[in-house]
Design a protein around this motif. Structure first.
Motif, PDB file in Angstrom:
ATOM      1  N   PRO A 123     -77.774  66.135 -20.502  1.00 42.89           N
ATOM      2  CA  PRO A 123     -77.638  66.904 -21.737  1.00 42.89           C
ATOM      3  C   PRO A 123     -76.934  68.237 -21.471  1.00 42.89           C
ATOM      4  O   PRO A 123     -77.142  68.863 -20.434  1.00 42.89           O
ATOM      5  N   GLN A 124     -76.103  68.631 -22.407  1.00 43.72           N
ATOM      6  CA  GLN A 124     -75.394  69.894 -22.255  1.00 43.72           C
ATOM      7  C   GLN A 124     -76.331  71.070 -22.542  1.00 43.72           C
ATOM      8  O   GLN A 124     -77.354  70.907 -23.198  1.00 43.72           O
ATOM      9  N   LEU A 125     -75.957  72.231 -22.048  1.00 45.21           N
ATOM     10  CA  LEU A 125     -76.767  73.435 -22.248  1.00 45.21           C
ATOM     11  C   LEU A 125     -76.314  74.255 -23.443  1.00 45.21           C
ATOM     12  O   LEU A 125     -77.124  74.945 -24.065  1.00 45.21           O
ATOM     13  N   TYR A 126     -75.021  74.207 -23.774  1.00 49.40           N
ATOM     14  CA  TYR A 126     -74.461  75.136 -24.748  1.00 49.40           C
ATOM     15  C   TYR A 126     -73.888  74.471 -26.000  1.00 49.40           C
ATOM     16  O   TYR A 126     -73.393  75.162 -26.882  1.00 49.40           O
ATOM     17  N   GLY A 127     -73.925  73.154 -26.075  1.00 47.60           N
ATOM     18  CA  GLY A 127     -73.467  72.456 -27.271  1.00 47.60           C
ATOM     19  C   GLY A 127     -71.981  72.595 -27.543  1.00 47.60           C
ATOM     20  O   GLY A 127     -71.552  72.599 -28.687  1.00 47.60           O
ATOM     21  N   THR A 128     -71.172  72.658 -26.488  1.00 53.81           N
ATOM     22  CA  THR A 128     -69.728  72.826 -26.674  1.00 53.81           C
ATOM     23  C   THR A 128     -68.983  71.503 -26.787  1.00 53.81           C
ATOM     24  O   THR A 128     -67.869  71.479 -27.303  1.00 53.81           O
ATOM     25  N   ALA A 129     -69.570  70.409 -26.301  1.00 59.33           N
ATOM     26  CA  ALA A 129     -68.860  69.133 -26.198  1.00 59.33           C
ATOM     27  C   ALA A 129     -69.304  68.160 -27.292  1.00 59.33           C
ATOM     28  O   ALA A 129     -70.494  68.007 -27.558  1.00 59.33           O
ATOM     29  N   PHE A 130     -68.291  67.510 -27.868  1.00 65.90           N
ATOM     30  CA  PHE A 130     -68.526  66.550 -28.949  1.00 65.90           C
ATOM     31  C   PHE A 130     -67.876  65.226 -28.599  1.00 65.90           C
ATOM     32  O   PHE A 130     -66.827  65.185 -27.968  1.00 65.90           O
ATOM     33  N   ALA A 131     -68.511  64.145 -29.045  1.00 68.27           N
ATOM     34  CA  ALA A 131     -67.925  62.809 -28.938  1.00 68.27           C
ATOM     35  C   ALA A 131     -67.140  62.573 -30.218  1.00 68.27           C
ATOM     36  O   ALA A 131     -67.671  62.710 -31.327  1.00 68.27           O
ATOM     37  N   LEU A 132     -65.866  62.241 -30.050  1.00 66.49           N
ATOM     38  CA  LEU A 132     -64.986  62.024 -31.193  1.00 66.49           C
ATOM     39  C   LEU A 132     -64.561  60.570 -31.232  1.00 66.49           C
ATOM     40  O   LEU A 132     -64.156  60.010 -30.222  1.00 66.49           O
ATOM     41  N   ASP A 133     -64.665  59.963 -32.392  1.00 64.27           N
ATOM     42  CA  ASP A 133     -64.063  58.653 -32.592  1.00 64.27           C
ATOM     43  C   ASP A 133     -63.563  58.588 -34.030  1.00 64.27           C
ATOM     44  O   ASP A 133     -63.604  59.579 -34.748  1.00 64.27           O
ATOM     45  N   VAL A 134     -63.095  57.457 -34.453  1.00 66.92           N
ATOM     46  CA  VAL A 134     -62.487  57.337 -35.775  1.00 66.92           C
ATOM     47  C   VAL A 134     -63.492  57.648 -36.881  1.00 66.92           C
ATOM     48  O   VAL A 134     -63.140  58.234 -37.907  1.00 66.92           O
ATOM     49  N   ASP A 135     -64.752  57.308 -36.686  1.00 67.67           N
ATOM     50  CA  ASP A 135     -65.744  57.407 -37.751  1.00 67.67           C
ATOM     51  C   ASP A 135     -66.650  58.622 -37.693  1.00 67.67           C
ATOM     52  O   ASP A 135     -67.329  58.927 -38.663  1.00 67.67           O
ATOM     53  N   SER A 136     -66.705  59.312 -36.549  1.00 71.02           N
ATOM     54  CA  SER A 136     -67.679  60.397 -36.455  1.00 71.02           C
ATOM     55  C   SER A 136     -67.298  61.433 -35.394  1.00 71.02           C
ATOM     56  O   SER A 136     -66.517  61.153 -34.485  1.00 71.02           O
ATOM     57  N   ILE A 137     -67.867  62.592 -35.575  1.00 72.16           N
ATOM     58  CA  ILE A 137     -67.771  63.682 -34.606  1.00 72.16           C
ATOM     59  C   ILE A 137     -69.196  64.176 -34.422  1.00 72.16           C
ATOM     60  O   ILE A 137     -69.779  64.755 -35.338  1.00 72.16           O
TER      61      ILE A 137
END
Length: 180
Positions: A123-137
């Motif tokens: 798990p990340q500590l700072y919430g900077t990274a997102f999973a991106l795909d066609v349907d969601s972020i």
């Protein structure tokens, strides 16, 4: 009186050029979505990583003094987007030392910390990274979410809700094709 320039402006120029090339390749790959574009992006990432490795081997982490603020930011960018997770871990350690020495920013450290943690399914500590795909972020999992904004503030980051909105505005979802 203005701040002194970098001690190695040639390194700053090289780092900035590599960052620019990576950004252009990334933008092109996002627009074109073809094998050739992704090959150019991979080449830009590899070139950036290998050059940064050489700079680090000779000079250590290229911080503000060595490469100026923009050059130091370009070094972070290249490390952050590297496909070499072993090098990212090394860069993370060097970046931690650079932050303590006033040669890099806590914001850069937060982003690289999360990038490395996500790559190891932590798990990340700072919430900077997102999973991106066609349907969601969606953000990757976060450790101790109740203290997330407190940790973000310590690193000079905006509150998570603001960051999440910025990310979603920057990467709008494509409308679904509902025709069959």
């Amino acid at each position: 009186m203005s701040a002194p320039g970098p001690t190695h402006p040639e390194i700053a120029r090289a780092l900035l050029d590599l960052k620019r090339r990576h950004q252009e390749a990334r933008e092109h790959a996002d627009l074109r979505d073809d094998d050739e574009s992704f090959a150019r992006l991979a080449w830009a990432e590899d070139r950036g990583t290998e050059t940064l490795k050489l700079i680090v081997a000779v000079y250590g982490w290229p911080g503000h003094t060595l490469a100026g603020e923009n050059g130091a930011d370009a070094a972070w960018w290249l490390a952050h987007h590297s496909d070499d997770v072993t090098f990212q871990e090394e860069a993370l350690e060097l970046l931690q030392e650079a932050v303590v020495a006033g040669e890099a920013t806590r914001r850069q450290l937060a982003f690289l910390t999360d990038r490395v943690r996500v790559r190891y399914n932590r798990p990340q500590l700072y919430g900077t990274a997102f999973a991106l795909d066609v349907d969601s972020i969606e953000p990757y999992g976060v450790e101790d979410p109740d203290r997330l904004d407190e940790r973000r503030a310590e690193m000079g980051l905006e509150p998570f809700d603001e960051w999440q909105q910025l990310v979603r505005n920057h990467f709008p979802l494509r409308p679904r094709n509902t025709e069959s």
